[in-house]
Design an enzyme around this catalytic site. Structure first.
Site, PDB file in Angstrom:
ATOM      1  CD  GLU A 280      -3.862  -2.087   7.265  1.00 34.00           C
ATOM      2  OE1 GLU A 280      -2.824  -2.495   6.746  1.00 34.00           O
ATOM      3  OE2 GLU A 280      -4.280  -0.931   7.117  1.00 34.00           O
TER       4      GLU A 280
ATOM      5  N   GLY B 235       2.007   2.795  10.672  1.00 34.48           N
ATOM      6  CA  GLY B 235       2.959   3.886  10.496  1.00 34.48           C
ATOM      7  C   GLY B 235       3.625   4.329  11.792  1.00 34.48           C
TER       8      GLY B 235
ATOM      9  CD  GLU C 176      -2.896   5.931   6.336  1.00 34.57           C
ATOM     10  OE1 GLU C 176      -2.867   5.964   5.099  1.00 34.57           O
ATOM     11  OE2 GLU C 176      -1.980   5.439   7.031  1.00 34.57           O
TER      12      GLU C 176
ATOM     13  CG  HIS D 278      -5.940   2.323   4.892  1.00 38.57           C
ATOM     14  ND1 HIS D 278      -5.516   3.300   5.755  1.00 38.57           N
ATOM     15  CD2 HIS D 278      -4.933   1.424   4.817  1.00 38.57           C
ATOM     16  CE1 HIS D 278      -4.288   2.996   6.178  1.00 38.57           C
ATOM     17  NE2 HIS D 278      -3.913   1.869   5.626  1.00 38.57           N
TER      18      HIS D 278
ATOM     19  CB  SER E  22       4.774  -1.322  12.087  1.00 38.05           C
ATOM     20  OG  SER E  22       4.327   0.012  12.294  1.00 38.05           O
TER      21      SER E  22
ATOM     22  CE  LYS F 158      -0.145   3.556   4.575  1.00 38.83           C
ATOM     23  NZ  LYS F 158      -0.097   3.739   6.016  1.00 38.83           N
TER      24      LYS F 158
ATOM     25  CG  ASN G  89      -1.750   1.246   1.335  1.00 36.98           C
ATOM     26  OD1 ASN G  89      -1.887   1.981   0.356  1.00 36.98           O
ATOM     27  ND2 ASN G  89      -2.299   1.514   2.515  1.00 36.98           N
TER      28      ASN G  89
HETATM   29  P1  PGA Z   1       2.583   0.672   7.675  1.00 35.31           P
HETATM   30  O1  PGA Z   1       1.157   0.857   6.958  1.00 35.31           O
HETATM   31  O2  PGA Z   1       3.137  -0.655   7.174  1.00 35.31           O
HETATM   32  O3  PGA Z   1       3.406   1.838   7.241  1.00 35.31           O
HETATM   33  O4  PGA Z   1       2.328   0.622   9.133  1.00 35.31           O
HETATM   34  C1  PGA Z   1       0.272  -0.213   6.800  1.00 35.31           C
HETATM   35  C2  PGA Z   1      -1.003   0.247   6.165  1.00 35.31           C
HETATM   36  O5  PGA Z   1      -1.437   1.381   6.445  1.00 35.31           O
HETATM   37  O6  PGA Z   1      -1.626  -0.485   5.379  1.00 35.31           O
END
Ligand code: PGA
Length: 250
Positions: free
Chosen positions: A168, A174, A98, A96, A212, A13, A11
């Site tokens: 998630e 993140g 976000e 997601h 992460s 983003k 992903n």
């Molecule tokens: P990250 O993001 O691996 O940077 O924690 C995962 C995601 O948002 O799908």
């Protein structure tokens, strides 16, 4: 991971221009030439076509990061499922955290988006996960169940099997704070139970962990019985790191 085909998704983003996306794909393909896993790249909209074309004939499949639930209409700035399908996009990330947090994505909208994706032939990658507050308050299962029931409300038994679910936990995205393999396994097993109760062929469905994931922790997470893959953010921006995570899936 049982006998389900591992599913490793990048992903990106809001990262990578079209040129950067092309560079990534060219660097990734030789590194994953032998893989039997499903490898999925989720670029920003503008790079979808480039990634589709560059990865034809490889293990790479391509997913959008969002879509609108209507096929067309007066929705300035939005993109629909048939538009994605026309580009030979295979899948779409929905819900997601976000998007839920920054863009007001609701469970009601997701209940319409999931069937709209399926109707256009796109595989929905539905993201669910609890906040830190909910976990600390012992509400993890309740949050996951509520999201799954709401977001999949309009999807029946046989169609459910076409959905990929990503667990998630918001506190792990993140942040560098990964869920422990036990926490992630427990949540993914719970998700599978909820899907089974809804009449899905849950044993054949892929359930991913995201938050992460890195080359150094992927193998341990992916070794868990109910974790069938990973949705990777930060570590998926580098082709070497992402290829290492694909390899860690066995
Ligand atoms: P990250 O993001 O691996 O940077 O924690 C995962 C995601 O948002 O799908």
């Amino acid at each position: 991971m049982a006998d389900r085909v591992p599913y490793i998704a990048a992903n990106w983003k809001m990262h990578k221009t079209v040129a950067e996306a092309a560079e990534f794909v060219d660097a990734l393909l030789p590194r994953i030439a032998a893989t039997q896993h499903d490898v999925v790249i989720c670029p920003p909209y503008l790079a979808l076509g480039e990634v589709v074309e560059r990865s034809r004939g490889s293990a790479v499949r391509v997913a959008a990061q969002n879509m609108h639930e209507q096929e067309s209409g007066a929705f300035t700035g939005e993109v629909s499922a048939p538009m994605l399908a026309e580009l030979d996009v295979d899948a779409v990330v929905l819900g997601h955290s976000e998007r839920r947090r920054h863009f007001g994505e609701t469970d009601e909208a997701l209940a319409r988006k999931v069937p709209a994706a399926l109707a256009a032939g796109l595989e929905p990658i539905l993201c669910v996960g609890e906040s830190e507050e909910a976990r600390d308050g012992g509400q993890t299962d309740a949050v996951l169940e509520r999201q799954l029931q709401a977001d999949l409300a309009e999807v029946g038994g046989a169609k459910l099997a076409e959905v990929v679910v990503a667990y998630e936990p918001i506190w792990a995205i993140g942040t560098g704070r990964t869920a422990t393999p036990e926490q992630a396994q427990q949540a993914c097993a719970f998700i599978r139970d909820v899907l089974r109760e809804r009449g899905a062929a849950a044993n054949s469905m892929r359930i991913l962990y995201g938050g992460s994931v890195k080359p150094g922790n992927a193998a341990e997470l992916l070794a868990q019985e109910d974790i069938d893959g990973a949705l990777v953010g930060g570590a998926a921006l580098d082709p070497g790191d992402f290829a290492a995570i694909v390899e860690a899936a066995g």
